[in-house]
Write a protein that holds these residues in place. Structure first.
Motif, PDB file in Angstrom:
ATOM      1  N   ASN A  70       0.828  -1.214   0.000  1.00  0.00           N
ATOM      2  CA  ASN A  70       0.000   0.000   0.000  1.00  0.00           C
ATOM      3  C   ASN A  70       0.860   1.261   0.000  1.00  0.00           C
ATOM      4  O   ASN A  70       0.378   2.350  -0.298  1.00  0.00           O
ATOM      5  CB  ASN A  70      -0.922   0.029   1.223  1.00  0.00           C
ATOM      6  CG  ASN A  70      -1.993  -1.040   1.148  1.00  0.00           C
ATOM      7  OD1 ASN A  70      -2.534  -1.304   0.081  1.00  0.00           O
ATOM      8  ND2 ASN A  70      -2.276  -1.673   2.273  1.00  0.00           N
ATOM      9  N   TRP A  78       0.581   6.657   0.900  1.00  0.00           N
ATOM     10  CA  TRP A  78       0.013   5.346   0.590  1.00  0.00           C
ATOM     11  C   TRP A  78      -1.134   5.447  -0.405  1.00  0.00           C
ATOM     12  O   TRP A  78      -1.757   6.483  -0.574  1.00  0.00           O
ATOM     13  CB  TRP A  78      -0.423   4.637   1.872  1.00  0.00           C
ATOM     14  CG  TRP A  78      -1.814   4.924   2.365  1.00  0.00           C
ATOM     15  CD1 TRP A  78      -2.916   4.164   2.178  1.00  0.00           C
ATOM     16  CD2 TRP A  78      -2.237   6.046   3.147  1.00  0.00           C
ATOM     17  NE1 TRP A  78      -4.004   4.742   2.790  1.00  0.00           N
ATOM     18  CE2 TRP A  78      -3.615   5.885   3.390  1.00  0.00           C
ATOM     19  CE3 TRP A  78      -1.585   7.168   3.670  1.00  0.00           C
ATOM     20  CZ2 TRP A  78      -4.362   6.810   4.128  1.00  0.00           C
ATOM     21  CZ3 TRP A  78      -2.314   8.093   4.401  1.00  0.00           C
ATOM     22  CH2 TRP A  78      -3.681   7.906   4.625  1.00  0.00           C
ATOM     23  N   VAL A 138      -9.132  -4.497   4.193  1.00  0.00           N
ATOM     24  CA  VAL A 138      -7.813  -3.860   4.153  1.00  0.00           C
ATOM     25  C   VAL A 138      -7.047  -4.057   5.454  1.00  0.00           C
ATOM     26  O   VAL A 138      -5.877  -4.446   5.448  1.00  0.00           O
ATOM     27  CB  VAL A 138      -7.947  -2.355   3.820  1.00  0.00           C
ATOM     28  CG1 VAL A 138      -6.575  -1.697   3.777  1.00  0.00           C
ATOM     29  CG2 VAL A 138      -8.665  -2.170   2.489  1.00  0.00           C
ATOM     30  N   GLU A 194      -7.927  -8.129  -1.856  1.00  0.00           N
ATOM     31  CA  GLU A 194      -7.914  -7.653  -0.472  1.00  0.00           C
ATOM     32  C   GLU A 194      -8.327  -8.764   0.494  1.00  0.00           C
ATOM     33  O   GLU A 194      -7.950  -8.759   1.646  1.00  0.00           O
ATOM     34  CB  GLU A 194      -8.891  -6.471  -0.315  1.00  0.00           C
ATOM     35  CG  GLU A 194      -8.622  -5.319  -1.253  1.00  0.00           C
ATOM     36  CD  GLU A 194      -7.605  -4.342  -0.729  1.00  0.00           C
ATOM     37  OE1 GLU A 194      -6.914  -4.696   0.240  1.00  0.00           O
ATOM     38  OE2 GLU A 194      -7.501  -3.247  -1.265  1.00  0.00           O
TER      39      GLU A 194
END
Length: 262
Positions: free
Chosen positions: A78, A99, A187, A260
């Motif tokens: 990320n 990020w 996430v 994810e």
């Protein structure tokens, strides 16, 4: 507002927040990872807490992984960029981190003051946003604000530990609800598992990359330029531009959803 380097009281308070259950709602609990959310009075502030049990990683290794910016570039997908700006004391510095946000949101970045403390069987790292005159907000990023973010690592045996990650962030913008839900459900758990996997591979990687270089443990190795704390000010959220992204649809980010979840 002036910047203050955290003292023992601040570290103790952070540890208590990590360990407390009061006011936190569990949003995810699977495979040794738990994610909690907390409703804040300010709807713009997102407060998350995560915990992962690491069964074959020492607390010392985990502490090293979280400090080692060279290694972070290997595992933090990320991250766009990160670097240390300068040091304040033997256990405090200032750094930059940017990020990738889920499409179609704009990417975010931070400038933070970070401080760390080994405390008995625990290791703590905490940070909050500051303004540095040489690192103003960038054109292509939204400058987000860390009100308080950090890690608590607790040793639970000779080769096992527990990691808490607590973050209280103002992302500077009205985020759509799907973003907040997706962060807590996909996430955040994925990020915790990534740290765990990175820790498992770190000892071998470190043996080949400056194995004795650990300036977070040995301050005499730190070659960063010194920063005068008087040159820093507290980064207040209300002094930054607000971005309204609340109407953006999740449609463009569906491609990432499966990734994810893994």
């Amino acid at each position: 507002m002036p910047v203050q380097i955290p003292d023992d009281t601040d570290f103790t308070s952070f540890k208590e927040q990590c360990e407390s259950q009061d006011g936190w709602t569990a949003r995810y609990n699977k495979g040794g990872v738990t994610v909690w959310c907390r409703e804040e009075e300010s709807k713009t502030v997102q407060k998350l807490k995560m915990r992962i049990v690491c069964k074959d990683v020492t607390a010392e290794t985990l502490y090293d992984v979280l400090h080692d910016t060279s290694y972070r570039k290997k595992w933090d997908s990320n991250m766009i960029d990160t670097f240390d700006i300068g040091r304040l004391t033997v256990n405090a510095d200032v750094g930059y981190y940017s990020w990738k946000c889920p499409s179609p949101l704009k990417n975010r970045d931070f400038v933070t003051m970070r401080s760390w403390l080994p405390l008995g069987n625990d290791y703590l790292i905490i940070n909050y946003s500051v303004k540095h005159p040489q690192y103003p907000p960038k054109k292509d990023y939204v400058r987000a604000v860390s009100l308080l973010t950090g890690y608590l690592i607790q040793s639970t045996g000779t080769n096992c530990c527990t990691l808490y990650y607590l973050t209280q962030v103002d992302p500077k913008g009205s985020l759509p609800k799907w973003v907040v839900n997706r962060v807590s459900q996909f996430v955040a758990p994925k990020a915790m598992r990534k740290i765990y996997k990175a820790c498992q591979k770190y000892p071998e990687w470190k043996r080949k990359h400056n194995p004795n270089l650990k300036p977070w443990m040995y301050p005499e190795q730190n070659t960063l330029p010194c920063i005068n704390i008087a040159d820093l000010t507290l980064q207040r959220a209300d002094s930054l531009e607000n971005i309204d992204e609340s109407s953006l649809s999740e449609e463009k980010s569906h491609n990432n959803s499966e990734e994810e979840e893994t």
